[in-house]
Design a protein around this motif. Structure first.
Motif, mmCIF file in Angstrom:
data_model
loop_
_atom_site.group_PDB
_atom_site.id
_atom_site.type_symbol
_atom_site.label_atom_id
_atom_site.label_comp_id
_atom_site.label_asym_id
_atom_site.label_seq_id
_atom_site.Cartn_x
_atom_site.Cartn_y
_atom_site.Cartn_z
ATOM 1 N N MET A 380 0.792 -1.230 0.000
ATOM 2 C CA MET A 380 0.000 0.000 0.000
ATOM 3 C C MET A 380 0.826 1.282 0.000
ATOM 4 O O MET A 380 0.274 2.370 -0.081
ATOM 5 C CB MET A 380 -0.958 -0.004 1.187
ATOM 6 C CG MET A 380 -1.938 -1.175 1.171
ATOM 7 S SD MET A 380 -2.871 -1.335 -0.375
ATOM 8 C CE MET A 380 -3.818 0.197 -0.369
ATOM 9 N N SER A 384 1.733 0.567 -4.311
ATOM 10 C CA SER A 384 0.688 1.497 -4.717
ATOM 11 C C SER A 384 1.274 2.694 -5.455
ATOM 12 O O SER A 384 0.718 3.147 -6.471
ATOM 13 C CB SER A 384 -0.093 1.965 -3.485
ATOM 14 O OG SER A 384 -1.103 2.876 -3.831
ATOM 15 N N THR A 434 -4.733 -0.104 -4.634
ATOM 16 C CA THR A 434 -4.172 1.233 -4.482
ATOM 17 C C THR A 434 -5.182 2.084 -3.754
ATOM 18 O O THR A 434 -6.369 1.728 -3.679
ATOM 19 C CB THR A 434 -3.802 1.842 -5.845
ATOM 20 O OG1 THR A 434 -3.079 3.055 -5.647
ATOM 21 C CG2 THR A 434 -5.030 2.105 -6.703
ATOM 22 N N TYR A 469 -3.949 8.616 -6.842
ATOM 23 C CA TYR A 469 -5.087 7.694 -6.915
ATOM 24 C C TYR A 469 -6.093 8.152 -7.966
ATOM 25 O O TYR A 469 -6.525 7.369 -8.814
ATOM 26 C CB TYR A 469 -5.747 7.609 -5.542
ATOM 27 C CG TYR A 469 -7.004 6.780 -5.480
ATOM 28 C CD1 TYR A 469 -6.951 5.402 -5.556
ATOM 29 C CD2 TYR A 469 -8.255 7.392 -5.337
ATOM 30 C CE1 TYR A 469 -8.097 4.628 -5.486
ATOM 31 C CE2 TYR A 469 -9.409 6.629 -5.274
ATOM 32 C CZ TYR A 469 -9.328 5.251 -5.342
ATOM 33 O OH TYR A 469 -10.478 4.506 -5.279
#
Length: 514
Positions: A380, A384, A434, A469
């Protein structure tokens, strides 16, 4: 002289057995139904410098692997022929000439191609895993071409091995206690205050390894990345067993609740630190899960913690191993999202000091200094970020392989290609893993003193994970807008009045350190 007057029959010499550097436990040398080498077979080990010449490994990883190999050779004494050579082929020629060898099935496609190309080498079935490849193949074929869900596999393994079971029912009434193992870190302390993990003591073998690595860098042009501090992970069977005992007796009970949490000052938390020992073959997975179950049955650990640990080994580790062989060597080349960007220099060099985002800087420093972080920072934070930036998944896989002490091809191809980078388009996982900065803020203490704010998408204080993101979702909108687990998130793009500004900002950020 024999009583009959005839010469006694001569005992046929045992065929030498070749041990790779990740086959170092006693279970790789026991006789068995698979035609194992047995207790008297001579052993061959080859330390091939070409492995380190081809790839730029973390210095701590190189140290650990060489130390573990040399410790094993010292244990075997006169039984082993230990060869230092440029390549495996050269080392085997020195050790046995054109003679015959046995070897347990290697752990990578490249090594398997090598052993199959050698005359006189008999490849035995794999060891060091709970599930045989034939058993997995039979299980997978029963799925009638459907998805091989990890949770289904995990339950099957539990039943087959009577692991954490009460008759036909799972211990504690649930197969998976993940709901109890997702607590954020406590907000009032920088650490969990857990008992310290086992720490090995270096010896003369470690001193010898460090001198050799220094010489390779100085004289042979072999280079490494990261720092080689005091060795933190077991390099012998004795040390690995001590680490297992320490975890089960003092750390397992508190392992579960904060399994997914992150603390800047407490990178280890209550994690076992046993992955490198398992992947070197110093520990067998059966003994690890059996001891965890025994601790639960003795009332020394709650079922949530025992199950969480068992799931990591009997569930995910076994699943990843089987996926590696099931999907074939071409799995590493999958790139469903068509990510092509090269890894930037600051990432390749583990230059944590160049990074302003506290989460990424902290985790990258952990990798630089130790060659390890636990699974959530890997997935993460590091994974990510790579996914959001569109880095080449094969290059990301190679980076994880080289930079982590527990990183091997069979580990990283399914984990990175399949889970972390979603490069196989969902063969292994049901969605891309993600998130924005809100997840990191909830599950860590990284954000409090960071220069960026997790709730900011644009501007000087815009969190690179939050902005990244949304940029990722925009870039792959056509692919993800009908995805059952991603469609709602993708629709959120329509509510962003500042989307154009955000996209310009992320394009300008480029590959520089956030």
């Amino acid at each position: 002289m024999a009583a009959s007057g005839h010469d006694a029959p001569r005992r046929r010499p045992s065929t030498p057995h070749w041990l790779f550097g990740d086959q170092l436990g006693p279970h790789f040398l026991t006789a068995g139904d698979d035609g194992g080498p047995g207790r008297d077979a001579p052993v061959v080990m080859v330390e091939a410098r070409s492995v380190f010449r081809r790839r730029r490994f973390h210095r701590a990883k190189a140290h650990l692997v060489l130390s573990a190999m040399r410790h094993r050779a010292a244990e075997l004494g006169d039984r082993v022929r230990y060869i230092e050579a440029e390549t495996y082929r050269e080392g085997l020629r020195k050790a046995v000439g054109d003679g015959r060898l046995t070897v347990c099935h290697p752990t990578s496609w490249a090594a398997l191609r090598l052993v199959r190309s050698l005359d006189g080498v008999t490849v035995l079935p794999p060891r060091g895993f709970l599930v045989g490849t034939d058993a997995f193949r039979a299980w997978a074929q029963e799925r009638s071409g459907g998805r091989l869900h990890q949770e289904d596999f995990y339950r099957w393994v539990r039943r087959e091995h009577d692991l954490l079971m009460d008759g036909d029912a799972p211990a504690g009434g649930r197969w998976n206690h993940d709901h109890a193992n997702r607590e954020p870190p406590p907000g009032d302390a920088p650490t969990l205050g857990a008992p310290a993990p086992y720490r090995p003591r270096e010896d003369e073998i470690d001193e010898e390894v460090r001198r050799d690595l220094d010489r390779w860098e100085r004289e042979e042009g072999i280079t490494f990345v990261g720092r080689d501090g005091p060795r933190r992970f077991p390099a012998s069977r004795r040390e690995a067993l001590a680490a297992l005992r320490r975890f089960v007796d003092h750390r397992l009970a508190g392992f579960g609740p904060h399994e997914d949490a992150m603390l800047a000052a407490d990178p280890v938390m209550r994690h076992s630190l046993l992955s490198s020992s398992l992947n070197l073959g110093l520990l067998d997975p059966a003994e690890c899960v059996d001891r965890a179950e025994a601790a639960w049955r003795a009332g020394r650990a709650p079922v949530e913690s025992a199950e969480g640990f068992v799931r990591q080994i009997a569930g995910w580790r076994e699943y990843v191993w089987q996926q590696y062989w099931w999907f074939g060597d071409g799995h590493r080349d999958r790139n469903a999202l068509r990510h092509r960007a090269p890894l930037p220099e600051w990432f390749l060099e583990l230059d944590a000091d160049a990074v302003g985002a506290r989460c990424l800087s902290t985790v990258l420093a952990q990798v630089r200094d130790t060659g390890w972080t636990h699974h959530i920072p890997r997935l993460m934070v590091l994974g990510s970020h790579a996914l959001q930036r569109g880095w080449d998944p094969r290059a990301v896989t190679d980076w994880f392989h080289r930079c982590f002490v527990d990183g091997y091809d069979w580990v990283m191809v399914p984990n990175v290609i399949g889970m972390s980078q979603y490069a196989d388009g969902g063969l292994a996982t049901t969605k891309p893993y993600t998130s924005g900065g809100a997840y990191i803020n909830r599950m860590s203490d990284f954000c409090g003193t960071c220069a960026y704010r997790p709730d900011r998408r644009v501007g000087d204080r815009a969190c690179p994970f939050t902005a990244g993101y949304w940029a990722f979702l925009h870039r792959h909108r056509a692919r993800l807008e009908h995805h059952p687990r991603m469609a709602r998130a993708v629709r959120g793009l329509d509510r962003l009045a500042d989307l154009d500004e955000l996209l310009d900002q992320e394009a300008a950020r480029g590959a520089g350190p956030p």
